[in-house]
Design a protein around this motif. Sequence first.
Motif, PDB file in Angstrom:
ATOM      1  N   LEU A 267       5.160  -8.508   7.213  1.00  0.00           N
ATOM      2  CA  LEU A 267       4.574  -9.016   8.453  1.00  0.00           C
ATOM      3  C   LEU A 267       3.118  -8.552   8.604  1.00  0.00           C
ATOM      4  N   GLN A 268       2.846  -7.316   8.185  1.00  0.00           N
ATOM      5  CA  GLN A 268       1.465  -6.823   8.242  1.00  0.00           C
ATOM      6  C   GLN A 268       0.551  -7.665   7.355  1.00  0.00           C
ATOM      7  N   GLN A 269       1.050  -8.031   6.185  1.00  0.00           N
ATOM      8  CA  GLN A 269       0.256  -8.868   5.281  1.00  0.00           C
ATOM      9  C   GLN A 269       0.014 -10.249   5.884  1.00  0.00           C
ATOM     10  N   ILE A 270       1.055 -10.796   6.524  1.00  0.00           N
ATOM     11  CA  ILE A 270       0.911 -12.106   7.171  1.00  0.00           C
ATOM     12  C   ILE A 270      -0.141 -12.022   8.272  1.00  0.00           C
ATOM     13  N   GLN A 271      -0.106 -10.921   9.025  1.00  0.00           N
ATOM     14  CA  GLN A 271      -1.058 -10.765  10.128  1.00  0.00           C
ATOM     15  C   GLN A 271      -2.487 -10.579   9.613  1.00  0.00           C
ATOM     16  N   LEU A 272      -2.639  -9.733   8.589  1.00  0.00           N
ATOM     17  CA  LEU A 272      -3.968  -9.442   8.060  1.00  0.00           C
ATOM     18  C   LEU A 272      -4.660 -10.676   7.493  1.00  0.00           C
ATOM     19  N   THR A 273      -3.878 -11.601   6.960  1.00  0.00           N
ATOM     20  CA  THR A 273      -4.463 -12.825   6.383  1.00  0.00           C
ATOM     21  C   THR A 273      -4.565 -13.955   7.402  1.00  0.00           C
ATOM     22  N   LEU A 276      -0.013 -14.913  10.827  1.00  0.00           N
ATOM     23  CA  LEU A 276       0.796 -14.826  12.045  1.00  0.00           C
ATOM     24  C   LEU A 276       0.230 -15.726  13.138  1.00  0.00           C
ATOM     25  N   GLN A 277      -1.080 -15.734  13.253  1.00  0.00           N
ATOM     26  CA  GLN A 277      -1.716 -16.587  14.257  1.00  0.00           C
ATOM     27  C   GLN A 277      -1.476 -18.061  13.938  1.00  0.00           C
ATOM     28  N   LYS A 278      -1.481 -18.378  12.632  1.00  0.00           N
ATOM     29  CA  LYS A 278      -1.195 -19.768  12.213  1.00  0.00           C
ATOM     30  C   LYS A 278       0.221 -20.158  12.624  1.00  0.00           C
TER      31      LYS A 278
END
Length: 607
Positions: A267-273, A276-278
């Motif tokens: 989840l951190q990786q999804i957020q950093l890239t 998550l916002q997408k």
Amino acid sequence: MGKKVKKGSQDPPKDVFDPLLIESKTPATVVLMLSSPENEILAKACDALYTFASKDDENKVILFGLGALEHLHKLLSHEDSLVRRNAVMVLGIMASNHDVKKSLRELDATKSLISQLAPEEDVVIHEFATLCLAYMAAEYTTKVKIFEQGGLEPLIRLLGSPDPDVKKNSLECIYLLVQDFQNRAAVRELNVIPPLLGLLESEYPVIQLLALQILELISKDRETRILLEENNGLDCLLNILENDELRDLHIETLAVLGNCLEDVHTLQQIQLTGGLQKIVSFLEASTVPDIQKNAAKAITKAAYDSEIRKILHWGEVEKFLLILLETNNDEVKVAASQAISAMCENMDSKCILGLQGIPQLVQLLSSDNEEVKEAVVTALANLTTSSPKNVSVVAEAGGIEPLMKTLNAQRDGAISNAIAVLTNLSLRESSRVSIQSRGIMSALVGPLRSTNSQVQSKAAFAVAAFGCDADTRAELRNVGGLGPLVELLKSNHEEVRRNACWAVTVCGSDEPTAIELCRLGALDILEEMNLSTKRKNKFSEAALEKLLDNNLCQKYSQMGYLSSNNIITNGFYDCGQVKHGEKVLSLEELGKQELTDRRSIIFINAK
């Protein structure tokens, strides 16, 4: 299953031989020809049986009844590739029948079928062998055999086949196999992730869909989620979400991403890239109920981890959940309410969801759908626990009346959580008075009599919370609520006993209620409870003491003394010492007894 994905037909080449030579024969005759020593006759017979079996399901039953299966199974190991090909084609088409599948299991056909998956075999053999295995893999014992006989490796290899039907059949078989935990670990070790991600770009939607369904199952394991990230799988999934032409795949894509939300690192990786916002932006724009519901369920599962809740809060998922409460779909409302319950464990989320979500949740309490009502009131219970601010929002949103009505709901979960919210509201004096004026003690009698321990516990807790003044205690006495409360003292459920003891402690604060509780047997139950190291609790001794302090006649007869703070008033009487378990009679009962030579009963009446 069994439906082709190719643009053209894949029947056997007709220029090899003329099937009309034997199609005129009866099926029984053709089945007999399967015992022929001549390769050409065997191939022609299998081809004719394939044509016959393809016409309808009844023909498959006829061939099965004629004993064709045993012959066809033997032909799978025939030295002639054309015979093997035609035989496996007949088996593949027949395997949709339940009796055929059962018989193939008894023949241990999986081993022969797996051997047909060798790289050097014809693509048609691959197609129908995988089709047959896919039909059979729905049954657990077959899954075990395929695993033990090394079937996973060739099935995964065939995901790279140039033939779309072979890919589809292999995917269907793998999908059934990975529903077993052991096979999920095995396919991961066989490096299934890269070919699955590659198939997400297939021109055939059915292949894309099956690949996603497999990814959804195997990504439940953390090790697979790590591999998914290492192979840039998250980017592939996010690209599908951003492609409106692939909207038919969005539900399954979100299911895979939902599993990824459960892992903090992923989840951190999804957020950093920015992923998550997408995802949140996509969800906010979506109006598809299944997408909304599944997304909310994924948030609920993920939000049980405090770090994940924090990241989800940074991703502003609260906005999405509040939007879902406004939908016209009850399943979506349930999922959104459950996600709100999970997210409000984060204090920042609790503040946002409380301020903006409570008015919507209060309105939904009037829903005719019992499942919605339960999910909504559970969310309110979580939002108002340890939150005076949210308690005020519920009261100001007019929540007391619908909460009182929810005490008559059909679901125990709705009743227990409605009691919990009302109890939370009791901490606000104006709300407590308002709830008491609506007859809360009368409304709690039913829940006190419930057979559900959670409802019993919450109801007893509420009696303690609202029984803080004489009028409310009088109401509980008058509506017959003390009887079921005393019964809860006998409960085998520790929390129920503890809360019942606390309620007795509170209700025993005045003499009329204390006397009635003693009359109903509360004293004997509490004395017995306090003798047990397992059943007594920190409130049971306090409850016993409170009952005796507010029923001095009972205390003096039982204990033989009064404490310095026990003040005798009009109506006190001393009927002498009573033995343990012996009932102390009331003045009325004593007055009806005939005169005896026993000592006189002392009665104080200063008036």
